[in-house]
Enzyme design. Sequence first.
Site, mmCIF file in Angstrom:
data_model
loop_
_atom_site.group_PDB
_atom_site.id
_atom_site.type_symbol
_atom_site.label_atom_id
_atom_site.label_comp_id
_atom_site.label_asym_id
_atom_site.label_seq_id
_atom_site.Cartn_x
_atom_site.Cartn_y
_atom_site.Cartn_z
ATOM 1 N N ARG A 192 0.846 -1.194 0.000
ATOM 2 C CA ARG A 192 0.000 0.000 0.000
ATOM 3 C C ARG A 192 0.890 1.256 0.000
ATOM 4 N NH1 ARG A 192 -1.838 0.153 6.394
ATOM 5 N NH2 ARG A 192 -0.115 1.510 6.999
ATOM 6 N N ASN A 242 11.514 0.268 1.171
ATOM 7 C CA ASN A 242 10.478 1.282 1.396
ATOM 8 C C ASN A 242 9.725 1.064 2.708
ATOM 9 O OD1 ASN A 242 8.115 3.168 0.463
ATOM 10 N ND2 ASN A 242 7.156 1.173 0.855
ATOM 11 N N THR A 278 -0.062 8.867 6.894
ATOM 12 C CA THR A 278 -0.332 10.268 7.243
ATOM 13 C C THR A 278 -1.832 10.562 7.343
ATOM 14 O OG1 THR A 278 -0.214 10.855 4.898
ATOM 15 C CG2 THR A 278 1.794 11.134 6.185
ATOM 16 N N TYR A 284 12.064 8.225 14.710
ATOM 17 C CA TYR A 284 11.863 8.227 13.249
ATOM 18 C C TYR A 284 12.976 9.036 12.573
ATOM 19 C CZ TYR A 284 9.267 8.613 8.812
ATOM 20 O OH TYR A 284 8.877 8.554 7.493
ATOM 21 N N LYS A 317 15.791 7.667 9.906
ATOM 22 C CA LYS A 317 15.874 8.136 8.520
ATOM 23 C C LYS A 317 17.229 8.784 8.218
ATOM 24 C CE LYS A 317 11.815 6.701 7.126
ATOM 25 N NZ LYS A 317 11.731 5.611 6.145
ATOM 26 N N ASP A 371 8.653 -9.799 6.517
ATOM 27 C CA ASP A 371 8.887 -8.838 7.599
ATOM 28 C C ASP A 371 10.345 -8.427 7.449
ATOM 29 O OD1 ASP A 371 9.673 -7.589 9.928
ATOM 30 O OD2 ASP A 371 8.530 -8.917 11.239
HETATM 31 P P1 NAP Z 1 2.292 3.050 4.821
HETATM 32 O O1 NAP Z 1 1.121 3.501 4.035
HETATM 33 O O2 NAP Z 1 2.132 2.826 6.279
HETATM 34 O O3 NAP Z 1 2.881 1.747 4.113
HETATM 35 C C1 NAP Z 1 4.008 1.123 4.653
HETATM 36 C C2 NAP Z 1 3.899 -0.352 4.378
HETATM 37 O O4 NAP Z 1 5.036 -0.997 4.986
HETATM 38 C C3 NAP Z 1 2.654 -0.984 5.013
HETATM 39 O O5 NAP Z 1 2.093 -1.934 4.161
HETATM 40 C C4 NAP Z 1 3.239 -1.582 6.271
HETATM 41 O O6 NAP Z 1 2.468 -2.613 6.855
HETATM 42 C C5 NAP Z 1 4.552 -2.110 5.743
HETATM 43 N N1 NAP Z 1 5.446 -2.505 6.816
HETATM 44 C C6 NAP Z 1 5.544 -2.000 8.063
HETATM 45 N N2 NAP Z 1 6.428 -2.691 8.793
HETATM 46 C C7 NAP Z 1 6.915 -3.659 7.981
HETATM 47 C C8 NAP Z 1 7.857 -4.699 8.141
HETATM 48 N N3 NAP Z 1 8.460 -4.927 9.322
HETATM 49 N N4 NAP Z 1 8.128 -5.499 7.100
HETATM 50 C C9 NAP Z 1 7.514 -5.320 5.908
HETATM 51 N N5 NAP Z 1 6.580 -4.384 5.684
HETATM 52 C C10 NAP Z 1 6.295 -3.546 6.714
HETATM 53 O O7 NAP Z 1 3.486 4.095 4.684
HETATM 54 P P2 NAP Z 1 3.933 5.052 3.463
HETATM 55 O O8 NAP Z 1 3.478 6.403 3.791
HETATM 56 O O9 NAP Z 1 3.593 4.434 2.158
HETATM 57 O O10 NAP Z 1 5.497 5.026 3.715
HETATM 58 C C11 NAP Z 1 6.407 4.256 2.932
HETATM 59 C C12 NAP Z 1 7.823 4.714 3.270
HETATM 60 O O11 NAP Z 1 7.943 6.103 2.964
HETATM 61 C C13 NAP Z 1 8.183 4.568 4.753
HETATM 62 O O12 NAP Z 1 9.516 4.183 4.877
HETATM 63 C C14 NAP Z 1 7.993 5.977 5.291
HETATM 64 O O13 NAP Z 1 8.773 6.214 6.429
HETATM 65 C C15 NAP Z 1 8.439 6.793 4.094
HETATM 66 N N6 NAP Z 1 7.913 8.154 4.087
HETATM 67 C C16 NAP Z 1 6.578 8.387 4.085
HETATM 68 C C17 NAP Z 1 6.129 9.705 4.083
HETATM 69 C C18 NAP Z 1 4.677 10.050 4.075
HETATM 70 O O14 NAP Z 1 4.350 11.237 4.278
HETATM 71 N N7 NAP Z 1 3.753 9.128 3.854
HETATM 72 C C19 NAP Z 1 7.052 10.758 4.086
HETATM 73 C C20 NAP Z 1 8.408 10.478 4.098
HETATM 74 C C21 NAP Z 1 8.839 9.161 4.097
HETATM 75 P P3 NAP Z 1 1.681 -2.304 8.272
HETATM 76 O O15 NAP Z 1 0.550 -1.447 7.934
HETATM 77 O O16 NAP Z 1 1.281 -3.638 8.776
HETATM 78 O O17 NAP Z 1 2.637 -1.612 9.184
#
Ligand code: NAP
Length: 249
Positions: A16, A87, A190, A152, A156, A60
């Site tokens: 996702r 990611n 978010t 966090y 990062k 995982d």
């Molecule tokens: P997200 O919607 O929460 O998606 C993250 C995915 O990673 C989820 O499917 C989650 O599953 C999975 N995940 C969590 N822990 C895991 C593990 N141990 N092993 C494998 N998969 C795992 O987050 P996103 O916003 O797409 O973020 C993706 C990346 O971008 C992250 O590294 C985040 O820190 C970075 N990022 C995001 C933003 C933002 O504003 N969205 C900004 C800067 C950086 P669960 O739901 O079960 O945890």
Amino acid sequence: MGRLDSRAAIVTGGARGIGAAIARRFAAEGAAVTIADVLREEGESLAAELGPPTRFHTLDVTNPHDWSAAIAEAERAVGPLSLLVNNAGILEFGSIEMQAPESFRRVLDVNLYGAWLGLHTAVPALRRAGGGVVVNISSTAGLMGYAELGAYTASKWGLRGLTKAAALELARDGVRVCSIHPGPISTPMTAGMDDSVTSGQPIPRFGRPEEVAAMALFVAADATYSTGCEFVVDGGATAGSMILADPAT
Ligand code: NAP
């Protein structure tokens, strides 16, 4: 012809959000994508929607056996692994005083150790492929500090540093390693945040996962003279402060 034809890719956290957008974009450009995530139902459904050779593998990122199995199966099913997108990540709020030690460790474990473990396990496969690209999804929290997000932010920044060490080590194997630093992006991570988060940015809105995926594709396919460096997708948030600007001008 796709820009990633005949390339095998693993995208962690690909079920996702940003990971799913990267999986979609890479698949559209001809890559054989393994969506690797703990979210089995969403991952399988995305893989079914995109169709073969896209596949789902439960992973995982903190589990060494999951990594070995995911890489071995991807190689067996679609050939040498030449793209890895680290990611998967989690966000847990807490001041330095109040955050529980287990929460700090959990965030570092998934966001930093998980990416290191992915690199550590994938290096022989990337070598067998004759080279490749690793894209680490860091954050603007890997470029500046955020209050109430010490774990966090540390994770990062750590991922940004790991990117540079890996780029230096792996250049001789033809592997480029870069980090991408998104600002606020509309994803489930978010979902609880409002527009005040982006109101001070030059581009005052949340980014779309597809805008990060476009950068990931650029890094993977086009940025052939770039390694060990940062690519920012943040609506200008880290460009500086607009606090002294005259609202009348
Ligand atoms: P997200 O919607 O929460 O998606 C993250 C995915 O990673 C989820 O499917 C989650 O599953 C999975 N995940 C969590 N822990 C895991 C593990 N141990 N092993 C494998 N998969 C795992 O987050 P996103 O916003 O797409 O973020 C993706 C990346 O971008 C992250 O590294 C985040 O820190 C970075 N990022 C995001 C933003 C933002 O504003 N969205 C900004 C800067 C950086 P669960 O739901 O079960 O945890």
